[in-house]
Write a protein that holds these residues in place. Structure first.
Motif, PDB file in Angstrom:
ATOM      1  N   ASN A  28       1.798   1.509  17.539  1.00  0.00           N
ATOM      2  CA  ASN A  28       3.143   1.716  18.088  1.00  0.00           C
ATOM      3  C   ASN A  28       4.149   2.067  16.997  1.00  0.00           C
ATOM      4  O   ASN A  28       5.001   2.932  17.188  1.00  0.00           O
ATOM      5  N   TYR A  29       4.078   1.374  15.863  1.00  0.00           N
ATOM      6  CA  TYR A  29       5.048   1.597  14.786  1.00  0.00           C
ATOM      7  C   TYR A  29       4.718   2.827  13.950  1.00  0.00           C
ATOM      8  O   TYR A  29       5.627   3.499  13.479  1.00  0.00           O
ATOM      9  N   LEU A  30       3.438   3.097  13.752  1.00  0.00           N
ATOM     10  CA  LEU A  30       3.052   4.149  12.817  1.00  0.00           C
ATOM     11  C   LEU A  30       2.516   5.406  13.493  1.00  0.00           C
ATOM     12  O   LEU A  30       2.292   6.407  12.828  1.00  0.00           O
ATOM     13  N   GLY A  31       2.284   5.343  14.804  1.00  0.00           N
ATOM     14  CA  GLY A  31       1.805   6.509  15.534  1.00  0.00           C
ATOM     15  C   GLY A  31       0.301   6.633  15.575  1.00  0.00           C
ATOM     16  O   GLY A  31      -0.252   7.143  16.529  1.00  0.00           O
ATOM     17  N   SER A  37      -0.794   4.601   5.901  1.00  0.00           N
ATOM     18  CA  SER A  37      -0.309   4.524   4.525  1.00  0.00           C
ATOM     19  C   SER A  37      -0.229   3.067   4.095  1.00  0.00           C
ATOM     20  O   SER A  37       0.247   2.215   4.850  1.00  0.00           O
ATOM     21  N   GLN A  38      -0.673   2.806   2.896  1.00  0.00           N
ATOM     22  CA  GLN A  38      -0.564   1.454   2.347  1.00  0.00           C
ATOM     23  C   GLN A  38       0.893   1.021   2.282  1.00  0.00           C
ATOM     24  O   GLN A  38       1.205  -0.147   2.382  1.00  0.00           O
ATOM     25  N   LYS A  39       1.812   1.984   2.134  1.00  0.00           N
ATOM     26  CA  LYS A  39       3.231   1.664   2.015  1.00  0.00           C
ATOM     27  C   LYS A  39       3.809   1.091   3.304  1.00  0.00           C
ATOM     28  O   LYS A  39       4.911   0.570   3.308  1.00  0.00           O
ATOM     29  N   ALA A  40       3.053   1.198   4.397  1.00  0.00           N
ATOM     30  CA  ALA A  40       3.524   0.673   5.679  1.00  0.00           C
ATOM     31  C   ALA A  40       3.335  -0.839   5.781  1.00  0.00           C
ATOM     32  O   ALA A  40       3.818  -1.453   6.721  1.00  0.00           O
ATOM     33  N   PRO A  42       3.676  -4.821   4.220  1.00  0.00           N
ATOM     34  CA  PRO A  42       4.407  -5.634   3.240  1.00  0.00           C
ATOM     35  C   PRO A  42       3.549  -5.864   1.996  1.00  0.00           C
ATOM     36  O   PRO A  42       2.335  -6.020   2.080  1.00  0.00           O
ATOM     37  N   GLY A  43       4.209  -5.856   0.862  1.00  0.00           N
ATOM     38  CA  GLY A  43       3.507  -6.044  -0.399  1.00  0.00           C
ATOM     39  C   GLY A  43       3.126  -4.730  -1.055  1.00  0.00           C
ATOM     40  O   GLY A  43       2.705  -4.707  -2.200  1.00  0.00           O
ATOM     41  N   GLN A  44       3.305  -3.645  -0.346  1.00  0.00           N
ATOM     42  CA  GLN A  44       2.969  -2.319  -0.852  1.00  0.00           C
ATOM     43  C   GLN A  44       4.246  -1.484  -0.909  1.00  0.00           C
ATOM     44  O   GLN A  44       5.188  -1.730  -0.183  1.00  0.00           O
ATOM     45  N   GLY A  45       4.256  -0.484  -1.736  1.00  0.00           N
ATOM     46  CA  GLY A  45       5.397   0.421  -1.786  1.00  0.00           C
ATOM     47  C   GLY A  45       6.574  -0.138  -2.564  1.00  0.00           C
ATOM     48  O   GLY A  45       6.605  -1.305  -2.962  1.00  0.00           O
ATOM     49  N   ASP A  46       7.548   0.719  -2.769  1.00  0.00           N
ATOM     50  CA  ASP A  46       8.745   0.393  -3.538  1.00  0.00           C
ATOM     51  C   ASP A  46       9.850  -0.068  -2.597  1.00  0.00           C
ATOM     52  O   ASP A  46      10.246   0.664  -1.696  1.00  0.00           O
TER      53      ASP A  46
END
Length: 126
Positions: A28-31, A37-40, A42-46
């Protein structure tokens, strides 16, 4: 975070987020999960560009550990973050009508209203 699994396991299945419901939530959130993506997560991404953040964390919530991880990640990136731990509450409780019987829902509303007031006050001094 240890301990959350045992808290949520005492709940009947309809009150827990099962693997199937987790998967549907991400879709639902990411399609799609095909190009996840790992950035999606928590704990990943900037997160250094995040604004001052307020998080409400429910005691009986399979997603609580990811909220705690996000709070730690924000603090590590020097982003101001405030948290409210809703004792005895399930995921999504904040959508319930706030009444005195559900004191954590009223407290969560107060938490956010006080944060907004503080943010407005600090911006007006700039």
């Amino acid at each position: 975070i240890q301990g959350w699994e045992s808290k949520t396991q005492i709940l009947p299945e309809p009150l827990r987020l099962s693997r199937k419901r987790f998967k549907q939530m991400y879709i639902n959130y990411l399609g799609s999960l095909d190009k996840l993506s790992q950035k999606a997560m928590p704990g990943q991404g900037d997160v250094s560009c995040f604004p001052h953040t307020g998080l409400v964390i429910s005691e009986f919530d399979n997603l609580a550990p990811s909220s705690v991880l996000l709070a730690r990640q924000l603090k590590s990136a020097h982003v101001p973050v405030e948290t409210y731990f809703a004792v005895g509450m399930l995921h999504g409780f904040f959508n319930w009508y706030p009444v005195a019987r559900l004191e954590p829902s009223v407290q969560a509303l107060n938490f956010f209203s006080e944060l907004i007031e503080q943010w407005q006050h600090s911006r007006s001094r700039e």
